[in-house]
Design a protein around this motif. Structure first.
Motif, short mmCIF file in Angstrom:
data_model
loop_
_atom_site.label_atom_id
_atom_site.label_comp_id
_atom_site.label_asym_id
_atom_site.label_seq_id
_atom_site.Cartn_x
_atom_site.Cartn_y
_atom_site.Cartn_z
N LYS A 73 65.50 36.92 18.68
CA LYS A 73 65.35 38.36 18.46
C LYS A 73 66.02 39.13 19.60
CE LYS A 73 60.91 37.97 16.04
NZ LYS A 73 61.38 38.43 14.72
N SER B 39 70.92 37.80 10.65
CA SER B 39 69.97 36.70 10.77
C SER B 39 70.69 35.39 10.48
CB SER B 39 68.80 36.86 9.80
OG SER B 39 68.03 38.01 10.11
N SER C 262 67.20 36.57 14.23
CA SER C 262 66.41 37.36 13.30
C SER C 262 66.71 38.85 13.45
CB SER C 262 64.91 37.10 13.53
OG SER C 262 64.12 37.87 12.65
N ASP C 263 67.42 39.41 12.46
CA ASP C 263 67.61 40.86 12.33
C ASP C 263 68.17 41.50 13.61
OD1 ASP C 263 67.53 43.12 10.70
OD2 ASP C 263 65.60 43.76 11.52
#
Length: 235
Positions: free
Chosen positions: A226, A18, A32-33
């Motif tokens: 993402k 992230s 994000s992740d």
């Protein structure tokens, strides 16, 4: 959390990565992740709309920046556990770059630009190696020309020769045809894919060009920071 660094054959891995930055409106999440691993010799496109986080991800994978959380592994090294000097040493030993704006040294001719990373890496015969790869990219007769004397396509061929000269584990290319006309851009990408297929260098390409991305073995698609999908293209 799975340890992607131990994936068989993986030369590059993002492990729950992230990235956040501060803005006047507060914390802004750019990635994000995100998790994936890339095998040695693969060609992989990172795609997505403008602002999806493509160039940020490329910078993290290359160790040019650090994630807010998560890990980046490059050729067995945990980049997120190293300081800037340590990451720079890994890049010098294992990474090549090709940028949209070429980034050639204007005071060096084509041959000297390609020799530079070889000399920094301590090559025994940098001139001979540079001349060989310049011939491979069709610029043997332009080796004494300076960047100001070369066309855009020729500059990018010099940049590609410089990037592949040290036989890096990973070559990162950020919109490498962005400043070129369509025909020249196609020739440049043909050259890059040929060099990739004839070496063990892994190619990681950031592009907004869907036809270019489809030529890669895999497409990692980002959407608003993402990982939307990670798909393999048919041969």
């Amino acid at each position: 959390m799975s340890n992607l660094s131990s994936s068989a054959g993986a030369v590059l891995a993002a492990n729950n990565v992230s990235k956040q930055v501060t803005s006047p409106e507060g914390n802004l999440t750019i990635l994000s992740d995100v998790s994936f691993s890339i095998d040695k010799g693969q060609s992989v496109a990172i795609v997505g709309a403008s602002g999806a986080g493509k160039s940020t991800l490329l910078g993290l994978l290359a160790g040019l920046d650090l994630p807010t959380s998560g890990e980046i592994w490059l050729n067995g090294a945990n980049m997120t556990a190293l300081d800037e000097d340590g990451r720079a040493a890994i890049r010098a030993a294992h990474v090549g770059f090709v940028f949209q704006s070429f980034h050639l040294v204007p005071s060096l001719n084509a041959l000297e630009n390609v020799m530079l990373p070889l000399e920094l890496a301590g090559s025994d015969a940098p001139r001979a190696a540079a001349e060989r790869i310049l011939a491979e990219v069709g610029l043997a007769d332009r080796r004494t020309h300076y960047p100001s004397q070369l066309s855009g396509g020729e500059k990018q061929r010099v940049a590609i020769a410089r990037a592949f000269a040290t036989e890096p584990a990973v070559l990162f290319a950020d919109e490498p045809t962005g400043n070129l006309d369509a025909r020249t851009g196609e020739l440049i990408m043909n050259l890059m894919f040929d060099l990739n297929s004839n070496s063990s260098t892994t190619l990681v390409l950031v592009t907004h060009d869907s036809s270019l991305a489809s030529r890669c073995e895999r497409e990692i698609i980002l959407d608003a920071g993402k990982l939307l999908s990670d798909r393999r293209n048919d041969a």
